[in-house]
Design a protein around this motif. Structure first.
Motif: not given
Lengths: 482, 482
Positions: B75-80
């Motif tokens: 999830s964080f990959v896409w957000i960051i």
């Protein structure tokens, strides 16, 4: 081999019953001295004679009714009743087109309440009474069907509720249906009578009180007035109808418990709690928006919201306000509500609260299953865990419902309707609600839909009313094999 | 305990990668000598320095990546990536609002293609290249995610396809992801290069050919032209893009087989057959209606229908025609198509063909189960029976998808949008398509949506892209326990 004779015999018997109620309607016409008497009595006699003939030619029928015969009978009851029940409208000339009359009658027996009438108040009283009676009879049929018959068929998770029916002999078909029917119809009639009295006290005349009570308890929604319940413009009447719509959308076995003062059983029932919860949440949100942006006072905002929410969630379809004039997000909420439906074992249609409840619970459990893939995480309702087979059955039902909704919307759109009207007409007929969104909203009706569309929507009312599979199974080759 | 250090370390590593690609984009800007160079190179340096710092402070991290860390990382990959990737748009002043820039970048990395740009052709080339590149990188991420990582998580039936991945060591995470990634990214790049060459032959300049190939293979749909692919007005270009959209919507493991000339494996694959079947059926129906009522010749009717059907079913979102000008029933069909999506293991989003296929099959089997309640009637795909647990998993996914769609439409409608726009914007972002219906149709964009709505729709793109549960599970208390 399918036992055709017994099917025909049951149809004959049912036509006798329909003939009887048409006879009653003709007496109403006679009482008011109007022109529809001859149409009603003629149809009554047609039903009696056809019924008698069917009965006689199948006198020696084998009395075995298997499951397959059961499916055929259930679907055919609604079709035959509508085919004959439409006749007085055509014979009297009140609804010249047979397509229109059939639509109106199927909409009645399926307790939908979608109408093609542009001027309801111009109708003679005998026909109006018959129109309301179709809904009341449809409601009686549905109570027995959903509590006593469908659970045996294992349709869409209905077997969950078998255990709750207060019947003495769960194994034998005949005594159980009879006993269940007796008890629940008693409750149904009792509520109808109480509502009639309350509506009379609220200022309706007897005729309107009887008609509206018939169509409230059936969650049908036919009114004797073009403006529906808004016509009476009475907060008292609004609240009475809200209460009885809510009761009609409740599992009748719960009403049975409530009448025996076992309120604990009612409030412990999870479907009931979700049902109540949905009504409260939707009402509060919509009431707030009406109060802030609609320019109404608190009471009116609350009453209009509550009435429309209860009317749609129970699939009744009465209106005291044109919700299409509300804010777009409330219209989306109303549209979403069209897929909720009443409780299982009520007269309400659509998907039903218990299925929505299980869906929500299962989706939440699915998250837990992802975190703990090896744990067995059952879905519980009323403290009991629901077998995966029934969960899958319910999910399949909902998916089927959605596929039919989308596919049917394409069909209605192909008649030249915009997206809202197409989605609305399908949701409102498949869900047995009546008014939809777009051009079939609460102040419009279905008169403008082409004949093909009326037959198509009539079919949707039928399959929606009979929990989809009951009818669709008849189209499956596997059903007819061996 | 969640291993926070390794999560931060992976983020650091990924920022280095993003920095590299931002650097590449700055070279494009340098080549064309435009004003966006400094914004791109600045952001590249920000990514490099942040990435290096994160890497250093977590040097001694325990290298264990468990399932929970996996969910958080994904999830964080896409957000960051989106948080940093939005910077050059803001720094250069090309998109002054950070909300808009974030929306555009999230729409890129999720391969959605929903845009807030009112004048795409006014953008400098480096930023346009970066915008297309976000989609191409997002596509690479999704291939690995859906074929190598999600099946291990057991999300929404994805484990079904694990067996089909031509990886040598199915048990060990690292070598398998690496090997799978290597093979499938090779195919992805090969197709991208072939498409670039064909589009160049078709008359595009190199810049447009590269950008459109990036966004085709990612089923992203960002164009360098305001009028999308319609701008080029070339049947050859239309057909090339149709073919590559179709390939991008196919399971990349099937492309792997096709490239090894194992066509039998491709055509025996049931998901592929349904995918092809849906494309053919929808195209024929829509083409017929365009031909009869749209006033186009056969070829144009066919090409426009095929292009739009493939563009929507693969969730690409390119346009060569404004389908909102077509007949209402074709608009409903296009809207329904938004819920189909590409194949599992493709770069396409939405529900995915294999789930729709299993839904349809399960619904049909449900009819058989009603007729023979005691028989065990499994659902089969590719000749193998699917375990009930996976069926239930898939049904739960679809139900979740529908609930989110309806709930989110209420949110968008509460911003003052009509029903069509609300449903359309949600379907188009949750399904990673781009253009929807209503006021977010193919010739409009998302610029007019208020800031809150843009953040909300960005969130929908994210959860849609990550198969819902991957993200939603993070919001469940059970995830964080122990």
């Amino acid at each position: 081999m399918i036992n055709k004779k017994i099917i025909i015999q049951v149809m004959g018997l049912l036509l006798l019953i329909e003939g009887f109620f048409l006879g009653v309607s003709s007496l109403v016409s006679l009482f008011y001295g109007q022109y529809d008497f001859s149409a009603l009595i003629t149809t009554s006699l047609i039903c009696f004679s056809t019924g008698t003939i069917l009965w006689f030619i199948t006198k020696n029928a084998n009395k075995n009714i298997g499951k397959r015969e059961g499916y055929i009978i259930v679907s055919f009851v609604w079709i035959i009743f509508s085919l004959f029940g439409a006749l007085p409208f055509v014979i009297s000339g009140a609804i010249p087109s047979y397509t229109d009359a059939f639509f109106e009658t199927m909409s009645g027996f399926t307790t939908t309440g979608a109408s093609i009438l542009n001027d309801i108040e111009a109708m003679p009283f005998g026909l109006l009474f018959w129109r309301s009676l179709t809904q009341w009879l449809g409601g009686m049929g549905i109570i027995v069907l959903s509590i006593a018959i469908l659970p045996m068929f294992g349709i869409g998770g209905m077997q969950l509720f078998v255990a709750e029916v207060p019947g003495p002999t769960p194994d034998k078909l005949h005594p159980r249906i009879k006993e269940t029917a007796k008890r629940l119809w008693g409750i149904y009639m009792l509520f109808t009578i109480i509502e009639i009295i309350l509506l009379k006290i609220g200022g309706m005349n007897w005729f309107d009180a009887i008609n509206h009570s018939f169509t409230t308890m059936a969650t049908g929604g036919y009114s004797t007035k073009q403006a529906s319940v808004a016509h009476f413009d009475s907060p008292f009447i609004d609240y009475v109808i809200i209460v009885f719509m809510f009761i009609a959308g409740t599992n009748f076995t719960l009403s049975y418990f409530a009448l025996h003062l076992k309120f604990g059983k009612v409030f412990k029932n999870e479907e009931f709690r979700y049902y109540l919860g949905f009504v409260v949440i939707f009402t509060l949100i919509i009431a707030t928006s009406l109060w802030f942006y609609g320019g109404f006072n608190i009471e009116k905002s609350f009453r209009d919201s509550l009435f429309q929410v209860v009317s749609i969630i129970t699939t009744t379809g009465f209106a005291t306000a044109d919700y299409l004039q509300w804010m777009p997000f409330t219209i989306v909420m109303i549209f979403a509500l069209m897929f909720f439906g009443g409780s299982a074992g009520s007269t309400g249609g659509s998907i039903k609260i218990v299925r929505i409840t299980l869906l929500l619970k299962n989706s939440y459990q699915e998250l837990k299953r992802i975190i703990h893939p090896n744990a067995i995480i059952p879905v519980r309702i009323n403290g009991k865990s629901v077998p995966p087979q029934i969960i899958s059955n319910i999910l399949a039902f909902v998916v089927f419902y959605m596929l039919i909704s989308i596919g049917s919307s394409v069909v209605i759109a192909s008649l030249g309707y915009d997206i809202e009207t197409s989605l609305g007409a399908v949701a409102a007929t498949l869900g047995n609600i009546g008014p939809g969104i777009g051009r079939v909203g609460p102040i419009e009706n279905y008169a403008h839909i082409p004949d093909f569309g009326k037959w198509f929507l009539s079919f949707l009312m039928l399959i929606g009313r009979l929990e989809l599979f009951t009818v669709i199974v008849l189209f499956s080759p596997a059903f007819w094999k061996k």
